[in-house]
Scaffold this motif. Sequence first.
Motif, mmCIF file in Angstrom:
data_model
loop_
_atom_site.group_PDB
_atom_site.id
_atom_site.type_symbol
_atom_site.label_atom_id
_atom_site.label_comp_id
_atom_site.label_asym_id
_atom_site.label_seq_id
_atom_site.Cartn_x
_atom_site.Cartn_y
_atom_site.Cartn_z
ATOM 1 N N CYS A 52 -82.630 -12.463 63.472
ATOM 2 C CA CYS A 52 -82.625 -11.214 62.530
ATOM 3 C C CYS A 52 -84.192 -11.171 62.203
ATOM 4 C CB CYS A 52 -81.867 -11.405 61.493
ATOM 5 S SG CYS A 52 -80.193 -11.430 61.712
ATOM 6 N N ASP A 53 -84.633 -10.038 61.618
ATOM 7 C CA ASP A 53 -85.755 -9.672 60.879
ATOM 8 C C ASP A 53 -85.319 -9.915 59.406
ATOM 9 O OD1 ASP A 53 -87.659 -8.738 63.069
ATOM 10 O OD2 ASP A 53 -86.336 -7.122 63.237
ATOM 11 N N HIS A 54 -86.060 -10.608 58.585
ATOM 12 C CA HIS A 54 -86.127 -10.903 57.265
ATOM 13 C C HIS A 54 -87.196 -9.976 56.353
ATOM 14 C CE1 HIS A 54 -86.263 -14.158 53.616
ATOM 15 N NE2 HIS A 54 -85.818 -12.845 53.425
ATOM 16 N N LEU A 55 -86.296 -9.027 55.852
ATOM 17 C CA LEU A 55 -87.297 -8.132 55.064
ATOM 18 C C LEU A 55 -86.944 -8.174 53.428
ATOM 19 C CD1 LEU A 55 -85.836 -5.148 57.239
ATOM 20 C CD2 LEU A 55 -87.854 -6.289 57.436
ATOM 21 N N LEU A 56 -88.015 -8.019 52.825
ATOM 22 C CA LEU A 56 -88.242 -7.985 51.344
ATOM 23 C C LEU A 56 -88.516 -6.703 50.783
ATOM 24 C CD1 LEU A 56 -88.112 -9.604 48.381
ATOM 25 C CD2 LEU A 56 -90.691 -9.968 49.182
ATOM 26 N N PHE A 57 -88.033 -6.043 49.613
ATOM 27 C CA PHE A 57 -88.262 -5.151 48.929
ATOM 28 C C PHE A 57 -88.089 -5.318 47.472
ATOM 29 C CE2 PHE A 57 -85.987 -3.768 52.665
ATOM 30 C CZ PHE A 57 -86.652 -2.776 53.320
ATOM 31 N N SER A 58 -88.945 -4.651 46.862
ATOM 32 C CA SER A 58 -89.309 -4.878 45.368
ATOM 33 C C SER A 58 -89.226 -3.686 44.457
ATOM 34 C CB SER A 58 -90.255 -5.862 44.871
ATOM 35 O OG SER A 58 -90.373 -6.284 43.588
ATOM 36 N N ARG A 59 -88.745 -3.550 43.345
ATOM 37 C CA ARG A 59 -88.829 -2.465 42.579
ATOM 38 C C ARG A 59 -88.570 -2.901 40.949
ATOM 39 N NH1 ARG A 59 -83.149 1.035 43.724
ATOM 40 N NH2 ARG A 59 -81.809 -0.458 42.760
ATOM 41 N N PRO A 60 -88.946 -2.245 40.156
ATOM 42 C CA PRO A 60 -88.811 -2.594 38.657
ATOM 43 C C PRO A 60 -87.354 -3.354 38.292
ATOM 44 C CG PRO A 60 -90.014 -0.762 38.822
ATOM 45 C CD PRO A 60 -89.387 -0.778 40.219
ATOM 46 N N GLU A 61 -87.432 -4.439 37.987
ATOM 47 C CA GLU A 61 -86.073 -5.358 37.647
ATOM 48 C C GLU A 61 -85.309 -5.822 38.732
ATOM 49 O OE1 GLU A 61 -84.247 -3.112 34.467
ATOM 50 O OE2 GLU A 61 -86.075 -2.910 33.259
ATOM 51 N N VAL A 62 -85.621 -5.582 39.801
ATOM 52 C CA VAL A 62 -84.907 -6.013 41.186
ATOM 53 C C VAL A 62 -85.643 -6.303 42.448
ATOM 54 C CG1 VAL A 62 -83.954 -3.966 41.700
ATOM 55 C CG2 VAL A 62 -82.613 -5.889 42.086
ATOM 56 N N ASP A 63 -85.367 -7.359 43.032
ATOM 57 C CA ASP A 63 -85.835 -7.516 44.287
ATOM 58 C C ASP A 63 -84.475 -7.654 45.399
ATOM 59 O OD1 ASP A 63 -88.432 -8.120 43.494
ATOM 60 O OD2 ASP A 63 -88.277 -10.141 43.338
ATOM 61 N N PHE A 64 -84.781 -7.400 46.409
ATOM 62 C CA PHE A 64 -83.762 -7.422 47.267
ATOM 63 C C PHE A 64 -84.103 -7.779 48.724
ATOM 64 C CE2 PHE A 64 -84.373 -2.998 46.541
ATOM 65 C CZ PHE A 64 -84.489 -2.367 47.761
ATOM 66 N N GLN A 65 -83.505 -8.646 49.504
ATOM 67 C CA GLN A 65 -83.994 -9.129 50.647
ATOM 68 C C GLN A 65 -82.763 -8.791 51.576
ATOM 69 O OE1 GLN A 65 -85.452 -13.108 50.873
ATOM 70 N NE2 GLN A 65 -84.695 -13.027 48.643
ATOM 71 N N VAL A 66 -82.982 -8.214 52.817
ATOM 72 C CA VAL A 66 -82.050 -7.797 53.904
ATOM 73 C C VAL A 66 -82.545 -8.687 55.066
ATOM 74 C CG1 VAL A 66 -80.940 -6.005 55.056
ATOM 75 C CG2 VAL A 66 -81.832 -5.712 52.788
#
Length: 64
Positions: free
Chosen positions: A21-35
């Motif tokens: 898999c490709d491990h992706l990280l996204f961030s926005r105010p008050e929350v981070d999410f990884q997929v």
Amino acid sequence: MMKDVTLATVIGKSVVGGVRCDHLLFSRPEVDFQVWVSEGKQPWPRKYVVTETATPKSWPSPRS
């Protein structure tokens, strides 16, 4: 899900459940999410982790 995203990056490659898999990280105010998204012809999400960053962690402090 992508509203207000301030960071999007590829962390790297990982194996989830035997699938590369490709491990992706996204961030926005008050929350981070990884997929983790499988490679290949059908790039399905294999795993996700959502981390709330606005709430302070209340871990017990270590005592001597």
